[in-house]
Design a protein around this motif. Structure first.
Motif, short mmCIF file in Angstrom:
data_model
loop_
_atom_site.label_atom_id
_atom_site.label_comp_id
_atom_site.label_asym_id
_atom_site.label_seq_id
_atom_site.Cartn_x
_atom_site.Cartn_y
_atom_site.Cartn_z
N LEU A 1 -19.17 -6.31 13.38
CA LEU A 1 -17.53 -6.39 14.30
C LEU A 1 -16.99 -5.91 13.83
N LYS A 2 -16.42 -5.38 12.02
CA LYS A 2 -15.53 -4.97 11.61
C LYS A 2 -15.48 -3.04 12.29
N ILE A 3 -16.67 -2.49 13.11
CA ILE A 3 -17.06 -1.03 12.51
C ILE A 3 -16.51 -1.47 14.62
N THR A 4 -15.60 -2.04 14.91
CA THR A 4 -14.92 -2.71 16.45
C THR A 4 -13.65 -2.74 16.18
N ASP A 5 -13.54 -2.66 15.27
CA ASP A 5 -12.26 -2.44 14.92
C ASP A 5 -11.63 -1.73 14.41
N VAL A 6 -12.36 -0.74 13.79
CA VAL A 6 -12.07 0.63 13.39
C VAL A 6 -12.12 1.74 13.95
N ARG B 1 -1.16 10.66 17.11
CA ARG B 1 -2.62 11.90 17.83
C ARG B 1 -3.28 11.89 18.73
N ALA B 2 -2.36 12.14 19.53
CA ALA B 2 -2.64 12.01 21.24
C ALA B 2 -3.06 13.86 21.12
N LYS B 3 -2.36 15.03 19.95
CA LYS B 3 -2.91 16.25 20.20
C LYS B 3 -4.27 16.76 19.36
N GLU B 4 -4.76 16.00 18.76
CA GLU B 4 -6.06 15.95 17.90
C GLU B 4 -7.02 15.07 17.88
N PRO B 5 -7.19 14.91 19.15
CA PRO B 5 -8.82 13.91 19.59
C PRO B 5 -10.01 14.35 18.60
N LEU B 6 -9.80 15.53 18.57
CA LEU B 6 -11.35 15.64 18.22
C LEU B 6 -11.53 15.45 16.64
N VAL B 7 -10.07 14.79 15.36
CA VAL B 7 -9.51 15.01 14.86
C VAL B 7 -10.12 13.97 13.53
N VAL B 8 -9.28 12.81 14.85
CA VAL B 8 -8.87 11.91 14.63
C VAL B 8 -10.88 11.12 15.73
N LEU B 9 -11.70 11.33 15.81
CA LEU B 9 -12.88 11.54 16.42
C LEU B 9 -13.91 11.22 15.20
N LYS B 10 -14.03 12.46 14.43
CA LYS B 10 -14.29 13.55 13.43
C LYS B 10 -14.05 12.16 11.95
N GLU B 11 -12.78 11.68 11.81
CA GLU B 11 -12.70 10.90 10.88
C GLU B 11 -13.44 9.46 11.57
N MET B 12 -13.65 9.06 12.43
CA MET B 12 -13.56 7.61 12.89
C MET B 12 -15.25 7.21 12.70
N ALA B 13 -16.17 8.83 13.04
CA ALA B 13 -17.30 8.60 12.81
C ALA B 13 -17.41 9.05 11.45
N ALA B 14 -16.87 9.54 10.56
CA ALA B 14 -16.99 8.69 9.20
C ALA B 14 -16.74 7.72 8.77
N ASP B 15 -15.61 6.65 9.37
CA ASP B 15 -15.88 5.43 8.80
C ASP B 15 -16.61 4.73 9.63
N VAL B 16 -16.89 4.85 10.84
CA VAL B 16 -18.58 3.67 10.76
C VAL B 16 -19.57 4.21 10.45
N GLN B 17 -20.07 5.38 10.23
CA GLN B 17 -21.46 5.82 9.51
C GLN B 17 -21.21 5.12 7.79
N ALA B 18 -19.97 5.07 7.04
CA ALA B 18 -20.04 4.32 5.88
C ALA B 18 -20.04 2.92 6.47
N LEU B 19 -19.87 1.72 7.20
CA LEU B 19 -20.26 0.72 7.66
C LEU B 19 -21.30 0.57 8.08
#
Length: 424
Positions: free
Chosen positions: A382-387, A400-418
């Motif tokens: 459930l926490k991953i959903t919120d992340v 951050r609408a002009k850097e979607p791939l940077v956001v995706l990279k950070e999002m993936a890292a945060d989810v991986q850690a969970l």
């Protein structure tokens, strides 16, 4: 003397009736999203009561959302205060099965005769199957579709008979609608809908997945996820999408202030009622589903039995069958925008319904694309959903609408850690 006998007989009849009433088994139900389902459940309760006077159905106040419903059941499991039947989001069954809370339905299904003739089929059971056991039966199924205000489409020079089939076409038309000026918005996309459903949709539409096969590593940061995140950013930069809450996006569209609105079919009945004939409404398929590999996640909810008491569990099965059977399913279709998964409901009870309601039929045409709404594994599911939601918010609010791939990279890292760590 005659009057005495009549009075005695009447009293005996009353006592028998009272005894029968008191002997009725109570089944307690709780479901999500009252604004969508209150009328639906009310009508099914009335139909069920006429045919099953031996079972009393009691409805608890609705859950606010799928997440809140799951959390509530997890808390109630500790104090043994759960309802007998809970209606949970398709992606929330996993946690109830993993915690040993949901009741397996295999023995009840196996004991049924002519179940297939009543519209139940393997694909229905597959949706609620975990660990080779059926734990839930789908009640209401939805898919993402586009809603078009044809009045604004015409004003912007669009063709109501040839609506966009790609995101490029959507953004181009949206920009023209937005250019009409005033308080008109080109488009909206309910990205913040429960369970990251409308993040999964564009990823799955390209053949992508959330995690790898053994669920040890993030997979949504691959080409399909990159494509999906770019489309989200383009909704803001090219489609001129405002940063509204989900309910406000719906209200703005229904008020005639938005040209194109992407959301679940579940909103169809509510939105149609809110529009009230103010403009012409037409639904269309989700854009850019890649031929051969593209899929769309099934939204909606299923019925899950929680009661461990044998008598209540048996009565709960009768309730579940009726709710997900042809009569209950037909009421779902007529009172909401959801599709009933029950075959008999579609083929018999709703024979003429879709001809008269083509906006409801749009999602039915997408049924071959159906795939499971993904639920992340482990204690942090459930926490991953919120992340994911928080990272998407940074794009939608424009920061951050002009850097979607940077956001995706950070999002993936945060989810991986969970994610849960596999042990050998």
């Amino acid at each position: 003397m005659k009057h005495t006998r009549i009075a005695a007989a009447a009293a005996a009849a009353f006592m028998l009736a009272a005894g029968a009433a008191s002997a009725a088994t109570e089944v307690v139900i709780q479901y999500p999203y009252g604004e969508l389902f209150n009328e639906t459940h009310k009508q099914i309760v009335a139909e069920f009561a006429r045919k099953h006077p031996d079972i009393k159905v009691t409805m608890r106040a609705p859950y606010e959302s799928y997440e809140e419903g799951t959390q509530k059941v997890l808390r109630e499991a500790i104090t043994n205060q759960m309802p007998d039947i809970t209606f949970q989001g398709l992606n929330r069954l996993r946690v109830l099965v993993d915690r040993g809370i949901a009741v397996g339905l295999g023995k009840y299904i196996k004991a049924e005769k002519d179940f297939e003739a009543e519209g139940f089929h393997q694909a229905m059971f597959d949706i609620g199957t975990m660990k080779n056991e059926v734990y839930g039966v789908p009640f209401a199924i939805s898919l993402p579709v586009a809603y078009y205000n044809l009045d604004l489409v015409r004003k912007a020079g669009g063709n109501p008979d040839k609506l966009p089939t790609s995101w490029d076409e959507v953004f181009a038309l949206s920009a023209r609608i937005d250019a009409l000026g005033g308080d008109i918005n080109g488009m909206s996309y309910t990205w913040n809908i429960t369970g990251n459903w409308l993040f999964q949709a564009p990823v799955f539409s390209q053949g992508g997945s959330m995690l790898n096969a053994d669920e040890t590593k993030v997979a949504f940061d691959g080409p399909e996820g990159q494509w999906a995140m770019k489309q989200l950013a383009r909704m803001v930069t090219e489609g001129k999408m405002p940063d509204y809450r989900e309910a406000d996006l719906r209200a703005a569209f229904a008020a005639g202030k938005t040209g194109i609105h992407f959301t679940s079919t579940s909103d169809l009945a509510k939105i149609t009622g809110m529009i009230g004939g103010k403009f012409d409404l037409k639904t269309a398929k989700f854009p850019d589903v890649k031929p051969g590999v593209g899929r769309l996640p099934a939204g909606g909810n299923l019925a899950v039995i929680l009661s461990k008491d044998p008598a209540r569990q048996k009565a709960a099965w009768e309730v579940l069958k009726f709710w997900t059977g042809p009569e209950g399913a037909a009421i779902v279709a007529k009172t909401t925008g959801y599709m009933p998964p029950n075959k008999k409901a579609n083929e018999v009870y709703l024979k003429d319904f879709y001809e008269k309601n083509p906006n409801n039929y749009t999602a039915v045409t997408q049924l071959p694309l159906l795939t499971k709404w993904y639920a992340f594994p482990g204690e942090n599911g459930l926490k991953i959903t919120d992340v994911i939601k928080d990272h998407m918010q940074s794009i939608v609010n424009g920061s951050r609408a002009k850097e979607p791939l940077v956001v995706l990279k950070e999002m993936a890292a945060d989810v991986q850690a969970l994610l849960p760590r596999k042990t050998n």
